[in-house]
Design a protein around this motif. Structure first.
Motif, PDB file in Angstrom:
ATOM      1  N   ASP A 158      -2.898   4.722   4.295  1.00 38.35           N
ATOM      2  CA  ASP A 158      -2.735   5.969   3.544  1.00 38.35           C
ATOM      3  C   ASP A 158      -4.104   6.483   3.099  1.00 38.35           C
ATOM      4  N   ASN A 161      -4.617   6.671  -0.679  1.00 39.20           N
ATOM      5  CA  ASN A 161      -4.788   5.403  -1.377  1.00 39.20           C
ATOM      6  C   ASN A 161      -4.842   4.314  -0.305  1.00 39.20           C
ATOM      7  N   ASN A 163      -5.351   1.313  -0.290  1.00 37.64           N
ATOM      8  CA  ASN A 163      -4.730   0.006  -0.538  1.00 37.64           C
ATOM      9  C   ASN A 163      -3.315  -0.061   0.018  1.00 37.64           C
ATOM     10  N   ILE A 164      -2.764   1.114   0.353  1.00 37.94           N
ATOM     11  CA  ILE A 164      -1.411   1.170   0.901  1.00 37.94           C
ATOM     12  C   ILE A 164      -1.504   1.102   2.423  1.00 37.94           C
ATOM     13  N   TYR A 166       0.687   0.171   6.081  1.00 42.35           N
ATOM     14  CA  TYR A 166       1.947  -0.035   6.781  1.00 42.35           C
ATOM     15  C   TYR A 166       1.660  -0.809   8.068  1.00 42.35           C
ATOM     16  N   LYS A 186       4.869  -3.616   4.331  1.00 44.38           N
ATOM     17  CA  LYS A 186       4.062  -2.676   3.556  1.00 44.38           C
ATOM     18  C   LYS A 186       3.295  -3.431   2.482  1.00 44.38           C
ATOM     19  N   SER A 187       2.027  -3.081   2.344  1.00 43.82           N
ATOM     20  CA  SER A 187       1.191  -3.653   1.293  1.00 43.82           C
ATOM     21  C   SER A 187       0.659  -2.534   0.409  1.00 43.82           C
ATOM     22  N   THR A 188       0.595  -2.804  -0.873  1.00 44.33           N
ATOM     23  CA  THR A 188       0.000  -1.836  -1.814  1.00 44.33           C
ATOM     24  C   THR A 188      -1.265  -2.396  -2.457  1.00 44.33           C
ATOM     25  N   ASP A 189      -1.741  -3.535  -1.947  1.00 46.51           N
ATOM     26  CA  ASP A 189      -2.947  -4.137  -2.517  1.00 46.51           C
ATOM     27  C   ASP A 189      -3.935  -4.555  -1.422  1.00 46.51           C
ATOM     28  N   TRP A 194       2.734  -8.467   0.847  1.00 44.85           N
ATOM     29  CA  TRP A 194       3.513  -7.543   1.657  1.00 44.85           C
ATOM     30  C   TRP A 194       4.986  -7.578   1.217  1.00 44.85           C
ATOM     31  N   ALA A 235       7.988   6.959   1.324  1.00 50.08           N
ATOM     32  CA  ALA A 235       6.879   6.005   1.479  1.00 50.08           C
ATOM     33  C   ALA A 235       7.302   4.734   2.204  1.00 50.08           C
TER      34      ALA A 235
END
Length: 902
Positions: A158, A161, A163-164, A166, A186-189, A194, A235
């Motif tokens: 993304d 951001n 850190n996001i 897929y 999916k990871s947000t960090d 995940w 998302a």
């Protein structure tokens, strides 16, 4: 799943070797002859057919269910090896080295720069998961080892951001050499953790490309190969199919208002509402596989390319994709295997620089006004590995780009004119077979997918011994300097100097071979190896030449084994059939006998018994490991509670003595049983969730090695079995000369004492002496290998030591000692002969070390009281203290019987 798999395989091609796996309506058989001869397809056919046989499909959700079964088993039992040190350790290749290509890892499918930081790069290995670099590719870290799938399809980051991330799982190269995936991660960090997302997605995912809508990060499109086009508006949490039919590629315009898809099922379609809906556009016709690219700084310019038959054709649009014209007409892009290795990309800063990936990377610098140029020349001395899989461009530097292929990752800082190898510390090699030198635990060879036979002498960095798709490797048991290996389809190579150099070893071989063919060393005869194609071949000159020897088998031989304890006994398999020879491989007879109709993947003969054999099976929904104890007359399913997953290999743990332990390598990990297959446990922690392909046990070091098909080689130090000693001993009074047996079984304690003064106790063990054989197995848990005196203590016998000097005893190997067959087996000949047997003197009732008046008094008192039962004064072991016990004690007191020690 059946329909989905059939669609995939109809679009690719098969191999013209004998059909040992007869599959009705086999989609591989429908291939054209050009692709049938491509190695990329031959390896797929070998890998995938054995998993789907006898059907032409793999059951729906089969791998997901197997993974869940593994997780459940682990939650209930934990690991079999649980200490902090009992974990798998990776031993490379980190990296491999492959001639002119220099450092190699293995097939990478997807690559992405962080859109906000050109120093951060993510790659997806074919079956090795996500790896991340934060220093422009200098070093890498694995980020998804324990996730539900390590089969890579596409990565999207993304830009709002970064850190996001897929990670679409499932490789959409339409190659069965890697698995379908299990949805989206999916990871947000930044890839540290995940979450698994499957809502609305196909249960078996093939992710060709995921894209995030510019200026609206909640909206995503995913080209899911045969599954069609999918869309998420939250998302990635939930997905809906927008267009059915095979979808190979999807892109957004820089504003996010327009989107384009291509695919043989979806056709060419355009969305002008941000991907909400798509309208068919007939300006270009679809091929078998299709890709599309758009220049970010010149969004009216698009390139489209397709693969049909054995050709790649390229088109260009200058009207934002509403019309196209063919460019590079007549160009040969070497597209004979573009069902497998193919892409189309354009430099986001310069629409004149466009790239087609096939076996090599092809580039135009003038927008296709003239033909494309091969800029990697992988088969002509170039330094970039062949079989291109994907490409990405630096977010701010128009000259920097990355390409990934079957050897790993390369970077260019001049738009592809020259390349820099970026394979540094990734471990992604896909192994078929491995073997360690019996005389040197650090010397390991392994056959790999498309990167030759790799070799190490102990370093994490391996190097190629010879090229091709590596397969079986075998050190000769009598002289480890002689080694045989092979490239695909039994292209035998031989070394006579411990692997330092290699030469062809195919003289005399003929017929059709399996992709991975067997090679065996004769266990006790120098110069003799065996290999097999449609018959068994033998060499008597270390592989310099071969001659066929066998009759009685059928089809192409895939697996073989030879008995170490009786080399007359050999086994060979073809598909679901197993054959046995009792005359060193010259004639065979079927011993299949009610085994399941699945592909046999390994045969393991017990090292100590040619009658005990364990075989493993690929496929699903039947047992995966079977055992015979009568040489194949009957077989027993010992799969127990194993996950329902293809099994690829097994071995019988016999470190010189029976253990009851078998190990099995499956598509979802390595498992062990300690009770001959009644129940199973995952072996140990530390293994990524990749395919466990082949096991190799190095006996001297007691190390188990595992070749994986996506994460290199792992090893673990097995728990060394305790010291076990089979001891024969008889308490004097217990021996009955009339029956030749002891009057009763009785318990004896044995001590291991160091063989130098002060002869301290190293360990002790209790065991019950059998009344017929006079033996018991004493298990010493704490003693290390060494030289010891054996000291025996019975409840009413004189303490007895083994003969002078002590005994050399080894953990993990059979040890035995017999006090009963010679007077000299006791220190100082301190034994009593009764009939033909030698016994430990009885009568030391109070265990004072001497038979004297106090022992006589104890026996006399119990005689007077008519004592019965298990008591020390029952010197003869007949269950009652009577005159016989008193007389025996009195006689030994009269002889001044006492302990004799060193």
């Amino acid at each position: 799943m059946k329909k989905a798999l059939t669609v995939i395989l109809i679009l690719v091609s098969g191999l013209s070797f004998s059909q040992d796996l007869l599959i009705n309506n086999n989609p591989y058989d429908q291939a054209d002859e050009i692709t049938k001869n491509r190695n990329s397809f031959k390896r797929e056919k070998w890998f995938y057919e054995q998993r789907m046989y006898p059907n032409n499909y793999i059951p729906k959700d089969a791998y997901r269910k197997a993974y869940e079964q593994k997780e459940k088993l682990n939650s209930e039992k934990g690991f079999a090896m649980m200490s902090p040190f009992d974990t798998w350790t990776n031993i490379g290749p980190t990296t491999g080295f492959y001639f002119s290509y220099s450092n190699i890892t293995s097939r990478m499918v997807t690559v992405k720069y962080d859109p906000n930081d050109g120093n951060t790069i993510y790659i997806g290995g074919a079956f090795g998961g996500v790896w991340k670099s934060t220093n422009s590719g200098a070093t890498w870290t694995a980020k998804s080892d324990n996730e539900v799938s390590l089969s890579s399809g596409s990565i999207a980051i993304d830009p709002a951001n970064s850190n996001i991330i897929y990670y679409g799982t499932g490789e959409a190269t339409y190659s069965g050499a890697s698995y379908y995936g299990r949805g989206l991660l999916k990871s947000t960090d930044g890839g540290n953790t995940w979450i698994s997302i499957t809502s609305g997605l196909p249960s078996s995912s093939y992710t060709s490309r995921i894209v995030i809508r510019p200026n609206n990060s909640d909206q995503l499109l995913a080209a899911m190969g045969i599954g069609g086009l999918y869309r998420s508006t939250n998302a990635g949490v939930n997905w809906t199919q927008l267009v059915s039919g095979r979808c190979d590629d999807v892109i957004f315009s820089p504003t996010g208002d327009t989107a384009y898809i291509v695919g043989s099922g979806t056709g060419y379609r355009i969305s002008t509402n941000g991907g909400s809906s798509f309208t068919a556009n007939g300006s270009i016709s679809m091929g078998t596989r299709n890709h599309i690219a758009l220049c970010r700084t010149s969004p009216n310019i698009l390139y489209y390319s397709n693969y049909t038959g054995s050709s790649i054709t390229v088109f260009k649009s200058v009207t934002a994709g509403f019309s196209f014209s063919q460019i590079a007409v007549g160009q040969n892009f070497s597209g004979s295997q573009a069902w497998y290795d193919f892409y189309m990309h354009v430099n986001p800063f310069d629409p004149n620089y466009a790239y087609v990936g096939s076996i090599d990377v092809w580039r135009t610098t003038n927008g296709g006004s003239t033909n494309f140029t091969n800029i990697t020349n992988g088969y002509s001395g170039g330094g970039v590995h062949v079989d291109q899989q994907n490409m990405d461009f630096h977010p701010t530097d128009p000259n920097q780009m990355l390409c990934v292929n079957d050897g790993g990752i390369w970077k260019s800082t001049n738009r592809g004119t020259s390349w820099i190898n970026q394979n540094t510390n990734q471990t992604l090699t896909q192994f078929y077979r491995i073997a360690a030198d019996p005389s040197n635990a650090n010397h390991i060879l392994g056959g790999t997918q498309d990167n030759g036979t790799q070799r190490t002498l102990g370093a994490l960095n391996w190097s190629a011994a010879f090229g091709g798709d590596g397969a079986e490797v075998c050190f000769h048991a009598k002289n480890n300097s002689y080694i045989l290996g092979e490239s695909q389809n039994n292209g035998v190579q031989r070394s006579s100097n411990g692997g330092a150099s290699w030469s062809s070893g195919t003289s005399g071989l003929s017929g059709t071979a399996s992709w991975v063919a067997p090679i065996l060393s004769h266990p006790d005869s120098a110069t003799i190896f065996y290999t097999a194609r449609q018959t068994v071949f033998k060499t008597t000159n270390w592989g310099a030449s071969w001659f066929t020897i066998s009759t009685g088998t059928g089809g192409t031989i895939r697996e073989m084994a030879i008995s170490k304890s009786s080399a007359n006994i050999m086994y060979a398999t073809s598909g679901a059939s197993i054959y046995k020879s009792t005359n060193r491989g010259y004639t065979y007879a079927s011993v299949t006998n009610s085994l399941p109709a699945r592909t046999i993947t390994s045969v393991n003969v017990h090292p100590d018994s040619s009658q005990v054999v364990v075989i493993t099976f690929s496929g699903f929904d039947t047992g995966h490991i079977y055992k015979t104890t009568n040489g194949g007359t009957t077989w027993t399913n010992i799969s127990g509670d194993l996950p329902n997953s293809p099994a690829n290999d097994a071995f019988i743990f016999y470190p010189g003595m029976p253990t009851g332990s078998y190990y099995i390598a499956t598509d979802v990990g390595v498992f062990v049983t300690s009770n001959y297959g009644q129940s199973w446990t995952e072996l140990a922690n530390g293994l990524p969730n990749t395919v466990a392909m082949h096991l190799d046990y190095h006996q001297t070091s007691n190390k188990l090695r595992l070749g994986t098909h996506g994460r290199g080689v792992f090893e673990i130090q097995l728990s060394i079995p305790p010291m076990q000693i089979q001891i024969s001993t008889i308490p004097e009074g217990f021996y009955n000369t009339l029956t030749g047996q002891m009057n009763m079984k009785d318990t004896v304690r044995s001590y291991l004492r160091n063989n130098s003064a002060p002869f301290t106790i190293a360990d002790s063990a209790y065991a019950k002496i059998d009344s017929v054989t006079f033996t018991a197995n004493f298990v010493f848990q704490n003693a290390n290998s060494g030289t010891y005196y054996l000291m025996m203590k019975h409840r009413n016998s004189i303490e007895t030591w083994s003969k002078a000097g002590g005994e050399a005893l080894t953990r993990g190997f059979p040890n035995n000692y017999d006090f009963t067959n010679s007077i000299t087996k006791a220190y100082g000949n301190n034994l009593s002969q009764v009939g033909t047997e030698y016994c430990n003197y009885s009568g030391d009732i109070d265990q004072s070390g001497v038979v004297d008046l106090s022992d006589i008094l104890l026996a006399y008192n119990d005689v007077s009281n008519f004592t019965e039962g298990f008591v020390n004064t029952d010197v003869t072991g007949n269950g009652i203290v009577d005159l016989n016990d008193l007389l025996l004690t009195h006689n030994n007191a009269a002889k001044l019987v006492e302990v004799v020690r060193p």
